[in-house]
Write a protein that holds these residues in place. Structure first.
Motif, PDB file in Angstrom:
ATOM      1  N   THR A  60       0.414  79.003 149.695  1.00 52.10           N
ATOM      2  CA  THR A  60      -0.924  78.581 149.257  1.00 52.10           C
ATOM      3  C   THR A  60      -0.895  77.940 147.878  1.00 52.10           C
ATOM      4  O   THR A  60      -1.775  77.155 147.535  1.00 52.10           O
ATOM      5  N   SER A  61       0.109  78.276 147.060  1.00 50.13           N
ATOM      6  CA  SER A  61       0.188  77.729 145.703  1.00 50.13           C
ATOM      7  C   SER A  61       1.082  76.509 145.590  1.00 50.13           C
ATOM      8  O   SER A  61       1.167  75.902 144.527  1.00 50.13           O
ATOM      9  N   GLY A  62       1.750  76.135 146.666  1.00 48.14           N
ATOM     10  CA  GLY A  62       2.614  74.958 146.636  1.00 48.14           C
ATOM     11  C   GLY A  62       3.834  75.159 147.504  1.00 48.14           C
ATOM     12  O   GLY A  62       3.791  75.822 148.537  1.00 48.14           O
ATOM     13  N   VAL A  63       4.959  74.580 147.071  1.00 48.06           N
ATOM     14  CA  VAL A  63       6.226  74.697 147.798  1.00 48.06           C
ATOM     15  C   VAL A  63       7.124  75.656 147.030  1.00 48.06           C
ATOM     16  O   VAL A  63       7.356  75.484 145.835  1.00 48.06           O
ATOM     17  N   GLU A  64       7.614  76.675 147.717  1.00 49.75           N
ATOM     18  CA  GLU A  64       8.446  77.710 147.106  1.00 49.75           C
ATOM     19  C   GLU A  64       9.890  77.531 147.544  1.00 49.75           C
ATOM     20  O   GLU A  64      10.185  77.449 148.739  1.00 49.75           O
ATOM     21  N   VAL A  65      10.785  77.463 146.575  1.00 49.57           N
ATOM     22  CA  VAL A  65      12.216  77.305 146.837  1.00 49.57           C
ATOM     23  C   VAL A  65      12.937  78.513 146.254  1.00 49.57           C
ATOM     24  O   VAL A  65      12.718  78.872 145.084  1.00 49.57           O
ATOM     25  N   SER A  66      13.799  79.139 147.054  1.00 52.36           N
ATOM     26  CA  SER A  66      14.539  80.310 146.594  1.00 52.36           C
ATOM     27  C   SER A  66      16.031  80.089 146.801  1.00 52.36           C
ATOM     28  O   SER A  66      16.453  79.493 147.805  1.00 52.36           O
ATOM     29  N   VAL A  67      16.819  80.555 145.835  1.00 54.30           N
ATOM     30  CA  VAL A  67      18.281  80.501 145.918  1.00 54.30           C
ATOM     31  C   VAL A  67      18.776  81.944 145.846  1.00 54.30           C
ATOM     32  O   VAL A  67      18.622  82.610 144.825  1.00 54.30           O
ATOM     33  N   ARG A  68      19.352  82.418 146.941  1.00 57.01           N
ATOM     34  CA  ARG A  68      19.779  83.818 147.064  1.00 57.01           C
ATOM     35  C   ARG A  68      21.300  83.884 147.147  1.00 57.01           C
ATOM     36  O   ARG A  68      21.918  83.081 147.847  1.00 57.01           O
ATOM     37  N   ASP A  69      21.878  84.837 146.415  1.00 49.55           N
ATOM     38  CA  ASP A  69      23.335  85.030 146.496  1.00 49.55           C
ATOM     39  C   ASP A  69      23.639  86.497 146.743  1.00 49.55           C
ATOM     40  O   ASP A  69      22.766  87.364 146.581  1.00 49.55           O
TER      41      ASP A  69
ATOM     42  N   ALA B 118      17.431  78.035 131.088  1.00 45.35           N
ATOM     43  CA  ALA B 118      16.351  77.664 130.166  1.00 45.35           C
ATOM     44  C   ALA B 118      15.857  76.259 130.470  1.00 45.35           C
ATOM     45  O   ALA B 118      14.644  75.995 130.451  1.00 45.35           O
ATOM     46  N   ILE B 119      16.791  75.340 130.766  1.00 47.01           N
ATOM     47  CA  ILE B 119      16.394  73.974 131.123  1.00 47.01           C
ATOM     48  C   ILE B 119      15.652  73.979 132.449  1.00 47.01           C
ATOM     49  O   ILE B 119      14.645  73.273 132.623  1.00 47.01           O
ATOM     50  N   ALA B 120      16.123  74.773 133.413  1.00 45.05           N
ATOM     51  CA  ALA B 120      15.456  74.854 134.713  1.00 45.05           C
ATOM     52  C   ALA B 120      14.013  75.317 134.559  1.00 45.05           C
ATOM     53  O   ALA B 120      13.090  74.758 135.167  1.00 45.05           O
ATOM     54  N   ARG B 121      13.805  76.331 133.736  1.00 45.79           N
ATOM     55  CA  ARG B 121      12.436  76.811 133.505  1.00 45.79           C
ATOM     56  C   ARG B 121      11.581  75.724 132.855  1.00 45.79           C
ATOM     57  O   ARG B 121      10.432  75.516 133.242  1.00 45.79           O
ATOM     58  N   GLY B 122      12.139  75.023 131.868  1.00 45.62           N
ATOM     59  CA  GLY B 122      11.380  73.958 131.209  1.00 45.62           C
ATOM     60  C   GLY B 122      10.981  72.860 132.168  1.00 45.62           C
ATOM     61  O   GLY B 122       9.858  72.347 132.118  1.00 45.62           O
ATOM     62  N   ILE B 123      11.887  72.477 133.066  1.00 45.36           N
ATOM     63  CA  ILE B 123      11.583  71.405 134.032  1.00 45.36           C
ATOM     64  C   ILE B 123      10.504  71.852 135.009  1.00 45.36           C
ATOM     65  O   ILE B 123       9.554  71.096 135.300  1.00 45.36           O
ATOM     66  N   ILE B 124      10.639  73.055 135.531  1.00 46.42           N
ATOM     67  CA  ILE B 124       9.646  73.539 136.510  1.00 46.42           C
ATOM     68  C   ILE B 124       8.280  73.699 135.847  1.00 46.42           C
ATOM     69  O   ILE B 124       7.247  73.332 136.430  1.00 46.42           O
ATOM     70  N   GLU B 125       8.242  74.242 134.624  1.00 49.00           N
ATOM     71  CA  GLU B 125       6.956  74.395 133.939  1.00 49.00           C
ATOM     72  C   GLU B 125       6.356  73.048 133.577  1.00 49.00           C
ATOM     73  O   GLU B 125       5.130  72.906 133.533  1.00 49.00           O
TER      74      GLU B 125
ATOM     75  N   HIS C  10       6.416  70.579 135.486  1.00 50.24           N
ATOM     76  CA  HIS C  10       5.767  70.181 136.740  1.00 50.24           C
ATOM     77  C   HIS C  10       4.482  70.986 137.012  1.00 50.24           C
ATOM     78  O   HIS C  10       3.791  70.713 137.989  1.00 50.24           O
ATOM     79  N   GLY C  11       4.201  71.967 136.167  1.00 49.04           N
ATOM     80  CA  GLY C  11       3.043  72.822 136.383  1.00 49.04           C
ATOM     81  C   GLY C  11       3.340  74.014 137.269  1.00 49.04           C
ATOM     82  O   GLY C  11       2.416  74.694 137.721  1.00 49.04           O
ATOM     83  N   GLY C  12       4.612  74.292 137.522  1.00 48.10           N
ATOM     84  CA  GLY C  12       4.980  75.410 138.381  1.00 48.10           C
ATOM     85  C   GLY C  12       5.517  76.574 137.584  1.00 48.10           C
ATOM     86  O   GLY C  12       5.339  76.676 136.370  1.00 48.10           O
ATOM     87  N   GLY C  13       6.224  77.465 138.263  1.00 47.45           N
ATOM     88  CA  GLY C  13       6.793  78.640 137.623  1.00 47.45           C
ATOM     89  C   GLY C  13       8.097  79.022 138.283  1.00 47.45           C
ATOM     90  O   GLY C  13       8.382  78.620 139.425  1.00 47.45           O
ATOM     91  N   ILE C  14       8.912  79.784 137.560  1.00 48.93           N
ATOM     92  CA  ILE C  14      10.209  80.223 138.077  1.00 48.93           C
ATOM     93  C   ILE C  14      10.396  81.689 137.715  1.00 48.93           C
ATOM     94  O   ILE C  14       9.971  82.135 136.647  1.00 48.93           O
TER      95      ILE C  14
ATOM     96  N   VAL D  42      18.004  86.678 143.404  1.00 50.73           N
ATOM     97  CA  VAL D  42      17.189  85.651 144.051  1.00 50.73           C
ATOM     98  C   VAL D  42      16.395  84.931 142.967  1.00 50.73           C
ATOM     99  O   VAL D  42      15.563  85.543 142.292  1.00 50.73           O
ATOM    100  N   PHE D  43      16.668  83.654 142.786  1.00 49.75           N
ATOM    101  CA  PHE D  43      15.897  82.817 141.863  1.00 49.75           C
ATOM    102  C   PHE D  43      14.905  82.001 142.692  1.00 49.75           C
ATOM    103  O   PHE D  43      15.291  81.342 143.667  1.00 49.75           O
ATOM    104  N   THR D  44      13.640  82.065 142.301  1.00 54.76           N
ATOM    105  CA  THR D  44      12.576  81.402 143.051  1.00 54.76           C
ATOM    106  C   THR D  44      11.740  80.553 142.101  1.00 54.76           C
ATOM    107  O   THR D  44      11.339  81.023 141.049  1.00 54.76           O
ATOM    108  N   PHE D  45      11.515  79.295 142.510  1.00 51.09           N
ATOM    109  CA  PHE D  45      10.595  78.457 141.736  1.00 51.09           C
ATOM    110  C   PHE D  45       9.576  77.834 142.677  1.00 51.09           C
ATOM    111  O   PHE D  45       9.829  77.654 143.879  1.00 51.09           O
ATOM    112  N   VAL D  46       8.396  77.540 142.128  1.00 51.83           N
ATOM    113  CA  VAL D  46       7.277  77.005 142.892  1.00 51.83           C
ATOM    114  C   VAL D  46       6.864  75.681 142.282  1.00 51.83           C
ATOM    115  O   VAL D  46       6.641  75.590 141.072  1.00 51.83           O
ATOM    116  N   LEU D  47       6.740  74.661 143.125  1.00 46.06           N
ATOM    117  CA  LEU D  47       6.211  73.363 142.711  1.00 46.06           C
ATOM    118  C   LEU D  47       4.813  73.207 143.280  1.00 46.06           C
ATOM    119  O   LEU D  47       4.631  73.287 144.499  1.00 46.06           O
ATOM    120  N   PRO D  48       3.798  73.015 142.433  1.00 41.88           N
ATOM    121  CA  PRO D  48       2.425  72.910 142.957  1.00 41.88           C
ATOM    122  C   PRO D  48       2.222  71.598 143.710  1.00 41.88           C
ATOM    123  O   PRO D  48       2.954  70.630 143.508  1.00 41.88           O
TER     124      PRO D  48
END
Length: 402
Positions: A327-336, A372-379, A381-385, A396-402
């Motif tokens: 509902t908030s956008g597209v969620e991408v997760s990287v799990r190891d 830190a760069i990944a968080r800056g790029i996602i934020e 875009h208006g999203g969160g990580i 599990v690292f998850t970021f959301v793109l609105p």
């Protein structure tokens, strides 16, 4: 100020005349004479009060208490003059006039004494503010003052507390930045020194002819190339962080296919995963595209997350990349399925140059800037990580793109 004083004097004259007519029922001529008397005394009183205001007589006293007392004294003198002048014009008897003077002197004195006593409700709070301001000026940023009442002094006290809180926050931020600056110099110095020392040793060995076997020379050159790539990556990361800190990261956003971007990322890491005997898979729901994003920047985020996952996943482990629409956008997760991140490291993994004992170490590479760069790029875009992990059970690292 003059307009308000004039309106106030006119209002008092009107109320006094109304009260005079209501209580005594005078004839029109008497009412007119009273209006003249009141007008003359009001004019003299207004001019005296306005002169004291404009010439700053009341601001020359050493304390606020004496200023208030001077105001009470001026008001008492003007009151005494008004009554005395009116009594003279109305031909009061000498006895009545002297009696009125005695009563006026007594009333004026009582007003000044009580005014001086009651002024402490203001001056005491002002003294508290003064003491607090002096403490603040000396560097005690924890200083606060009690807020009592709803008047201007209470509002000033509340504003003072807000200012002190902001100064304390700024000071804390400044201390953090200073600590970060020192750490930055230490970390960057270390990360630059190691590959540079390696390159220097290789070049000196080659220049002095210490190494002449073709296979050894080739191995040395490959090591030098790897060190140069490491330096280039570090400098690029530092440039990206400087852009993020300055708010100058420009995004070239357009509607793009996130599924294709994930597929390209997996393909670029497939050979590395195969060499490490790690299963690398991904899945994207069919309804996630198109996504309004900067493809190059988001691709860098995916590269950082997948690279970290492969670095911390043992052989025969597994890394998965999944994307779905929410509902908030597209969620991408990287799990190891790696060693995971310790609980004490979790709050800090997105801080620049942070390297937990297991989550980020110098022996496993990386300058500590990728997340830190990944968080800056996602934020940007208006999203969160975010990250979820349990030591020994992967992350599990998850970021959301609105």
């Amino acid at each position: 100020m003059f307009v308000r004083l004039t309106l106030g004097v006119l209002l008092i004259i009107a109320l006094s005349l109304g009260f005079f007519k209501l209580m005594m029922g005078p004839r029109l001529m008497e009412l007119g004479l009273m209006a003249v008397f009141l007008g003359i005394t009001a004019l003299i009183s207004a001019l005296a009060g306005y002169s004291a205001y404009r010439l700053g007589w009341l601001t020359r006293s050493p304390t606020m208490r004496w200023t208030l007392l001077a105001g009470y004294a001026l008001s008492s003198i003007l009151t005494f003059f008004n009554v005395w002048f009116s009594a003279q014009m109305m031909f009061a008897s000498q006895h009545d006039l002297l009696l009125a003077i005695v009563l006026l002197v007594f009333a004026s004195g009582m007003a000044m004494v009580l005014g001086y006593f009651l002024s402490s409700t203001i001056t005491d709070r002002i003294h508290i503010l003064q003491d607090a301001a002096e403490q603040l000026a000396k560097g005690d940023l924890h200083t606060r003052v009690p807020v009592s009442g709803k008047d201007e002094v209470a509002m000033l006290a509340s504003t003072f507390n807000q200012m002190a809180a902001q100064l304390e926050a700024v000071d804390q931020k400044q201390r953090e930045l200073e600590s970060l600056r020192r750490d930055l110099l230490a970390w960057v110095g270390h990360d630059l020194q190691t590959p540079l020392a390696s390159i220097r040793a290789i070049l000196e060995a080659l220049a002095d002819g210490v190494v002449d076997e073709p296979e050894t020379v080739k191995r040395y050159l490959q090591t030098a190339q790897r060190d140069v790539r490491s330096l280039s990556a570090l400098i690029d990361d530092l440039f990206q962080m400087s852009q993020l800190d300055a708010g100058g990261l420009q995004l070239d956003r357009a509607e793009s296919s996130l599924a294709d971007l994930i597929s390209d990322t997996l393909e670029s890491f497939s050979e590395l995963a195969a060499r490490q005997h790690i299963t690398l898979e991904g899945y994207a729901e069919s309804n996630i595209d198109p996504v309004f994003m900067d493809t190059q920047r988001v691709g860098r985020v995916l590269n950082n997350l997948v690279s970290n996952a492969l670095r911390h996943t043992p052989p025969e482990g597994r890394v998965e990349v999944n994307a779905r629409r929410t509902t908030s956008g597209v969620e991408v997760s990287v799990r190891d399925s790696g060693e995971g991140i310790r609980p004490e490291d979790l709050p800090h993994v997105f801080e620049r140059f942070y390297r937990g004992e297991k989550s980020r170490s110098r022996t496993t590479g990386g300058a500590g800037l990728g997340l830190a760069i990944a968080r800056g790029i996602i934020e940007a875009h208006g999203g969160g990580i975010r990250v979820e992990s349990e030591a020994g059970h992967g992350a599990v690292f998850t970021f959301v793109l609105p």
